[in-house]
Design a protein around this motif. Sequence first.
Motif, PDB file in Angstrom:
ATOM      1  N   VAL A 169       0.837  -1.204   0.000  1.00 42.41           N
ATOM      2  CA  VAL A 169       0.000   0.000   0.000  1.00 42.41           C
ATOM      3  C   VAL A 169       0.870   1.252   0.000  1.00 42.41           C
ATOM      4  N   ALA A 170       1.951   1.243   0.784  1.00 42.84           N
ATOM      5  CA  ALA A 170       2.854   2.403   0.841  1.00 42.84           C
ATOM      6  C   ALA A 170       3.518   2.640  -0.513  1.00 42.84           C
ATOM      7  N   THR A 171       3.820   1.580  -1.246  1.00 42.40           N
ATOM      8  CA  THR A 171       4.421   1.714  -2.574  1.00 42.40           C
ATOM      9  C   THR A 171       3.449   2.388  -3.532  1.00 42.40           C
ATOM     10  N   ILE A 172       2.191   2.018  -3.448  1.00 45.84           N
ATOM     11  CA  ILE A 172       1.170   2.661  -4.280  1.00 45.84           C
ATOM     12  C   ILE A 172       1.072   4.143  -3.934  1.00 45.84           C
ATOM     13  N   CYS A 173       1.057   4.461  -2.652  1.00 48.22           N
ATOM     14  CA  CYS A 173       0.977   5.865  -2.223  1.00 48.22           C
ATOM     15  C   CYS A 173       2.173   6.667  -2.727  1.00 48.22           C
ATOM     16  N   GLU A 174       3.366   6.071  -2.633  1.00 43.81           N
ATOM     17  CA  GLU A 174       4.560   6.789  -3.079  1.00 43.81           C
ATOM     18  C   GLU A 174       4.526   7.023  -4.589  1.00 43.81           C
ATOM     19  N   ALA A 175       4.013   6.064  -5.345  1.00 38.81           N
ATOM     20  CA  ALA A 175       3.869   6.252  -6.788  1.00 38.81           C
ATOM     21  C   ALA A 175       2.881   7.369  -7.089  1.00 38.81           C
ATOM     22  N   GLN A 176       1.778   7.428  -6.325  1.00 46.51           N
ATOM     23  CA  GLN A 176       0.801   8.497  -6.517  1.00 46.51           C
ATOM     24  C   GLN A 176       1.398   9.860  -6.186  1.00 46.51           C
ATOM     25  N   ARG A 177       2.257   9.902  -5.157  1.00 52.91           N
ATOM     26  CA  ARG A 177       2.914  11.175  -4.804  1.00 52.91           C
ATOM     27  C   ARG A 177       3.891  11.586  -5.891  1.00 52.91           C
ATOM     28  N   MET A 178       4.754  10.663  -6.301  1.00 51.28           N
ATOM     29  CA  MET A 178       5.772  10.981  -7.295  1.00 51.28           C
ATOM     30  C   MET A 178       5.157  11.352  -8.640  1.00 51.28           C
ATOM     31  N   ALA A 179       4.147  10.607  -9.058  1.00 56.67           N
ATOM     32  CA  ALA A 179       3.538  10.851 -10.364  1.00 56.67           C
ATOM     33  C   ALA A 179       2.617  12.066 -10.341  1.00 56.67           C
ATOM     34  N   THR A 180       1.836  12.219  -9.260  1.00 54.82           N
ATOM     35  CA  THR A 180       0.846  13.291  -9.135  1.00 54.82           C
ATOM     36  C   THR A 180       0.069  13.431 -10.449  1.00 54.82           C
TER      37      THR A 180
END
Length: 313
Positions: A169-180
């Motif tokens: 789940v944290a990996t998905i969140c980090e991808a959402q942050r980085m990609a925005t």
Amino acid sequence: MLSLIFSQWHRNDEKDTNFQEILKSLCLRAQCLKQTFPDVIPMPSFLQKIRFKSVWERMRLQRDYQRKLINFHKDTFDPYMIRDLTDQLMMYVENGDDKGLFASDDMENLLLEISGSGFEETAITLTWLLGYMAMYPAVQGQVQKELDYVVGRDKDPCLDDQALLPYTVATICEAQRMATVMPFLYPHQAVKKSMLQGYDIPKDTWVLCNVWSIHYDAKYWKNPKKFDPTRFLKDGKTVLIPDFFLPYGLGMRECPGQALATLEIFLYFSHILHHMIIRSADDTHSFYMEGELDSFLHHKPKPFLIKAIKRED
């Protein structure tokens, strides 16, 4: 989405002609919306009619098909056995919870809208996720290690596993942050003269929220340009979502489909990594993605090549 709305849909329905027709409708609508900003910059009515003629025709065809499924639900409705969202809506109306305000057309329009919810944004997010896994094989390996430990190799991940997969789940969140994917939230308009942090905001001023700036602000994120899922973990075990993480917006205008999109992305991502290893197409470690804005202000990756290798059971 169609399985949630109409439980008759199963895994092989992508071969169904009706399914393909609905998919064409959703693709056409997404393509049409990317050409201009229909909800931001008004267009003359005659131009709107020309531009959206084909979209309206496909929506009409989709409504006709959905109407058949709704009628089937009405004929087979059992309040003691709720099969899907359509049954839930019918129960809502039958119990009078809508206070007589929910018309049959409302149900058709609502189901039509839900069927296409997050159609573009979810696909873009998953594309970023696959690219990031090729860029960061160590992160991918950690996700797969967690999946194997929690889920095992003899079954697929399910929603019940989500709470037990904090690193995934944290990996998905980090991808959402980085990609925005949505760098700017949809425009808002000040309904009256206001003041925000010392700035005068005149009435009727258009206001844009720069989510990209927030997601890369070093005041909130340590080394913001580094892909680091652990920033969303507390003690390495619990997912911690900070207030300045805004992939779906904030407040009353927050994306109403946030919960559903979160579940969809989790299921797709966890299933793919459970069965596949994602690598750069040429097996080099210099793989890198670049983003670009489309005409609807989605931040999406430029085309890239990866390969998926089947994992051993």
